[in-house]
Design a protein around this motif. Structure first.
Motif, short mmCIF file in Angstrom:
data_model
loop_
_atom_site.label_atom_id
_atom_site.label_comp_id
_atom_site.label_asym_id
_atom_site.label_seq_id
_atom_site.Cartn_x
_atom_site.Cartn_y
_atom_site.Cartn_z
N ASN A 12 117.46 -42.16 26.02
CA ASN A 12 118.17 -42.29 27.29
C ASN A 12 117.21 -42.60 28.44
O ASN A 12 117.55 -43.36 29.35
CB ASN A 12 118.97 -41.02 27.58
CG ASN A 12 120.16 -40.88 26.66
OD1 ASN A 12 120.77 -41.86 26.27
ND2 ASN A 12 120.50 -39.65 26.30
N GLU A 65 122.74 -39.10 34.22
CA GLU A 65 123.47 -39.79 33.15
C GLU A 65 122.91 -41.21 33.02
O GLU A 65 122.99 -42.02 33.94
CB GLU A 65 124.98 -39.81 33.36
CG GLU A 65 125.64 -38.44 33.28
CD GLU A 65 125.48 -37.79 31.91
OE1 GLU A 65 125.57 -38.49 30.89
OE2 GLU A 65 125.25 -36.56 31.87
N ASN A 67 123.51 -44.13 31.45
CA ASN A 67 124.22 -45.38 31.70
C ASN A 67 124.63 -45.52 33.15
O ASN A 67 124.68 -46.63 33.69
CB ASN A 67 125.44 -45.50 30.78
CG ASN A 67 125.04 -45.82 29.35
OD1 ASN A 67 123.86 -45.88 29.02
ND2 ASN A 67 126.03 -46.02 28.49
N ASP A 98 130.00 -48.19 27.43
CA ASP A 98 130.75 -46.98 27.12
C ASP A 98 130.86 -46.76 25.62
O ASP A 98 130.79 -45.63 25.13
CB ASP A 98 132.14 -47.05 27.75
CG ASP A 98 132.12 -46.84 29.26
OD1 ASP A 98 131.03 -46.56 29.81
OD2 ASP A 98 133.18 -46.97 29.89
N GLN A 101 127.98 -44.98 24.22
CA GLN A 101 127.97 -43.53 24.46
C GLN A 101 129.01 -42.80 23.62
O GLN A 101 128.75 -41.71 23.11
CB GLN A 101 128.23 -43.25 25.95
CG GLN A 101 127.06 -43.57 26.86
CD GLN A 101 125.92 -42.57 26.76
OE1 GLN A 101 125.40 -42.32 25.69
NE2 GLN A 101 125.54 -42.00 27.88
N ASN A 105 126.39 -43.31 19.85
CA ASN A 105 125.54 -42.14 20.07
C ASN A 105 125.92 -40.95 19.19
O ASN A 105 125.05 -40.35 18.55
CB ASN A 105 125.55 -41.74 21.55
CG ASN A 105 124.47 -40.74 21.88
OD1 ASN A 105 123.29 -41.00 21.64
ND2 ASN A 105 124.85 -39.60 22.42
#
Length: 206
Positions: A12, A65, A67, A98, A101, A105
């Motif tokens: 990340n 966060e 992203n 999205d 995630q 992920n």
């Protein structure tokens, strides 16, 4: 100057640093999290109450966060390139960011944790195999998406390539078998031509 908090072996954090590298932003990265600690300290929790990395402070604008940070940096510093001006292209980038995630992920995390951060004798190979099957299916979806485009949102590199690109590097370098995904591999090769990707993402998995 932009302050980035997070260790370089966090995928990340790598997303954020790759974005910073693409933009050529002056910055300072602070080692925070896991072995470095610091993310449970009052000063850090004042920035991010979750105590997670990455977190950035851009001259008083604090974002956490990963992203969301990529989107913020792209919108502020690269409108029209990393941040597509066309709403349809921007939506395409957002969809796949999205998806990284919410789908990729959760599938890759237990595989990575078992194969990279767990001693061999303690690995749960049933979990690894289940995750491998999920990842083959997911990267099959991505492979079909990339069959007729060079990048995630079309023919130009955008913010949409960054989260999935970082995860794809991990997937391709985990010590396990995987289904062939030629379009994903070709896209990854295009990403590997970018100096910021090589510097911030193409690192040993630890």
């Amino acid at each position: 100057m932009l302050q980035v908090y997070g260790r370089e072996n966090s995928v990340n954090v790598q997303k954020v640093m790759w974005t910073v590298g693409e933009l050529g932003l002056a910055h300072h990265r602070h080692d925070v999290g896991r072995g470095f600690g610091g993310n449970d300290q009052p000063w850090f929790l004042a920035l991010n109450p979750n105590g997670t990395v990455p977190t950035i402070d851009d001259e008083g604008t604090v974002v956490w966060e990963s992203n969301a940070i990529v989107r913020y940096l792209a919108a502020r510093y690269a409108a029209g390139t990393l941040w597509p001006q066309d709403p349809a292209a921007r939506a395409a980038a957002d969809i796949w960011m999205d998806w990284q995630q919410t789908a990729v992920n959760p599938a890759i995390h237990p595989v990575f944790w078992n194969l990279i951060r767990t001693p061999e004798a303690q690995r749960d190979m049933a979990v690894v195999e289940a995750g491998r099957e999920k990842l083959d299916r997911l990267f099959g979806i991505l492979d079909r998406h990339l069959a007729d485009r060079r990048y995630i949102a079309g023919d130009s590199f955008t913010m949409g390539d960054i989260p999935l690109g970082a995860m794809t590097y991990r997937w391709l370098h985990l010590p396990m078998e995987r289904e062939e995904a030629p379009n994903v591999s070709a896209w990854h090769d295009r990403l590997a031509e970018r100096s910021a990707f090589r510097e911030h993402v193409m690192l040993p998995l630890t």
